[in-house]
Design a protein around this motif. Structure first.
Motif, mmCIF file in Angstrom:
data_model
loop_
_atom_site.group_PDB
_atom_site.id
_atom_site.type_symbol
_atom_site.label_atom_id
_atom_site.label_comp_id
_atom_site.label_asym_id
_atom_site.label_seq_id
_atom_site.Cartn_x
_atom_site.Cartn_y
_atom_site.Cartn_z
ATOM 1 N N UNK A 103 40.505 47.047 32.165
ATOM 2 C CA UNK A 103 41.401 46.175 31.399
ATOM 3 C C UNK A 103 40.651 44.916 30.979
ATOM 4 N N UNK A 104 41.163 44.260 29.949
ATOM 5 C CA UNK A 104 40.594 42.991 29.494
ATOM 6 C C UNK A 104 41.356 41.874 30.187
ATOM 7 N N UNK A 105 40.674 41.161 31.075
ATOM 8 C CA UNK A 105 41.275 40.007 31.750
ATOM 9 C C UNK A 105 41.092 38.792 30.856
ATOM 10 N N UNK A 106 42.165 38.034 30.667
ATOM 11 C CA UNK A 106 42.089 36.782 29.919
ATOM 12 C C UNK A 106 42.684 35.688 30.785
ATOM 13 N N UNK A 107 41.952 34.566 30.898
ATOM 14 C CA UNK A 107 42.341 33.525 31.847
ATOM 15 C C UNK A 107 43.328 32.500 31.298
ATOM 16 N N UNK A 108 43.731 32.636 30.043
ATOM 17 C CA UNK A 108 44.680 31.696 29.458
ATOM 18 C C UNK A 108 44.006 30.467 28.864
ATOM 19 N N UNK A 109 42.698 30.327 29.088
ATOM 20 C CA UNK A 109 41.954 29.183 28.545
ATOM 21 C C UNK A 109 40.941 29.641 27.496
ATOM 22 N N UNK A 110 41.166 30.830 26.943
ATOM 23 C CA UNK A 110 40.286 31.343 25.906
ATOM 24 C C UNK A 110 39.092 32.128 26.407
ATOM 25 N N UNK A 111 39.018 32.369 27.706
ATOM 26 C CA UNK A 111 37.921 33.150 28.273
ATOM 27 C C UNK A 111 38.447 34.500 28.738
ATOM 28 N N UNK A 112 37.602 35.519 28.599
ATOM 29 C CA UNK A 112 38.018 36.838 29.050
ATOM 30 C C UNK A 112 36.828 37.703 29.384
ATOM 31 N N UNK A 113 37.096 38.718 30.181
ATOM 32 C CA UNK A 113 36.044 39.669 30.519
ATOM 33 C C UNK A 113 36.655 41.032 30.751
ATOM 34 N N UNK A 114 35.897 42.049 30.327
ATOM 35 C CA UNK A 114 36.304 43.424 30.582
ATOM 36 C C UNK A 114 36.109 43.703 32.056
ATOM 37 N N UNK A 115 37.112 44.279 32.678
ATOM 38 C CA UNK A 115 37.145 44.462 34.123
ATOM 39 C C UNK A 115 37.406 45.924 34.456
ATOM 40 N N UNK A 116 36.447 46.558 35.113
ATOM 41 C CA UNK A 116 36.598 47.948 35.548
ATOM 42 C C UNK A 116 36.943 47.938 37.034
ATOM 43 N N UNK A 117 38.003 48.646 37.391
ATOM 44 C CA UNK A 117 38.500 48.663 38.770
ATOM 45 C C UNK A 117 38.134 50.000 39.415
ATOM 46 N N UNK A 118 37.562 49.901 40.615
ATOM 47 C CA UNK A 118 37.113 51.056 41.394
ATOM 48 C C UNK A 118 37.677 50.959 42.801
ATOM 49 N N UNK A 119 37.547 52.065 43.529
ATOM 50 C CA UNK A 119 37.854 52.047 44.958
ATOM 51 C C UNK A 119 36.763 52.814 45.688
ATOM 52 N N UNK A 120 36.533 52.418 46.949
ATOM 53 C CA UNK A 120 35.531 53.091 47.763
ATOM 54 C C UNK A 120 35.958 53.037 49.226
ATOM 55 N N UNK A 121 35.617 54.074 49.950
ATOM 56 C CA UNK A 121 35.839 54.115 51.401
ATOM 57 C C UNK A 121 34.545 53.670 52.066
ATOM 58 N N UNK A 122 34.634 52.653 52.912
ATOM 59 C CA UNK A 122 33.464 52.140 53.623
ATOM 60 C C UNK A 122 33.681 52.352 55.113
ATOM 61 N N UNK A 123 33.035 53.371 55.640
ATOM 62 C CA UNK A 123 33.168 53.671 57.068
ATOM 63 C C UNK A 123 31.966 53.158 57.847
ATOM 64 N N UNK A 124 31.129 52.364 57.201
ATOM 65 C CA UNK A 124 29.942 51.783 57.821
ATOM 66 C C UNK A 124 30.268 50.387 58.347
ATOM 67 N N UNK A 125 29.559 49.913 59.367
ATOM 68 C CA UNK A 125 29.749 48.519 59.794
ATOM 69 C C UNK A 125 29.290 47.587 58.665
ATOM 70 N N UNK A 126 30.113 46.625 58.303
ATOM 71 C CA UNK A 126 29.773 45.726 57.202
ATOM 72 C C UNK A 126 29.088 44.462 57.728
#
Length: 174
Positions: A103-126
């Motif tokens: 989606x295209x995120x727009x901050x209301x102040x004239x700035x925006x960026x294309x934003x790709x949303x993902x998910x991941x399973x992390x079963x490793x110690x972080x």
């Protein structure tokens, strides 16, 4: 090289590359660019939540329920998602994050960026990057929802989370 010197693709309203510029200039001039948001869950399904360090270029000291960041020049969203997830969580060998939507995120102040949303399973110690993450925990989603009103969240992450909840609700109704 500092974060401000990292070269990013500048994109148009259709997410087509129209040039490149250093991150510092992209932020200062509000040039449209690309970002990735990766929702990381542990083996028990809890969400990785963190508070950003006060030295971050944008949204310092705010909470986030995603790891992620900008997509470098010439980098794909998928490459950036894996790189950012592994960097911010401090792990290697994560499975490929699964793309959900963009989606295209727009901050209301004239700035925006294309934003790709993902998910991941992390079963490793972080071991999150100390320069990126001031505090972290894996929290049950109801606890995250309970803190939406009383913690100060990064606005683009909050917008991505609201869209993700709507996306999942729509998937569940099919």
């Amino acid at each position: 090289m500092s974060a401000a010197d990292e070269i990013l693709d500048v994109v148009d309203e259709n997410d087509q590359v129209v040039g490149v510029a250093p991150r510092g200039r992209v932020y200062a001039e509000g040039l449209r660019h690309r970002c990735v948001f990766i929702q990381a869950r542990d083996a028990d399904g809890r969400l990785f939540v963190h508070r950003r360090t006060p030295t971050k270029l944008v949204f310092p000291s705010l909470y986030d329920m995603f790891v992620g960041g900008v997509v470098g020049a010439g980098e794909s969203y998928a490459q950036a998602a894996l790189r950012e997830a592994e960097e911010e969580l401090g792990v290697s060998g994560l499975p490929e994050p699964r793309f959900l939507f963009k989606f295209l995120y727009e901050d209301g102040a004239g700035h925006g960026w294309w934003s790709a949303v993902y998910e991941v399973r992390c079963e490793l110690p972080v071991v999150p990057q100390a320069e990126e993450v001031a505090w972290h925990a894996f929290l049950p989603e109801p606890e995250v929802v309970a803190h939406l009103a009383d913690w100060e969240w990064v606005p683009d992450g909050l917008a991505a989370y609201e869209r993700l909840r709507a996306h999942r609700a729509a998937e569940g109704s099919r």
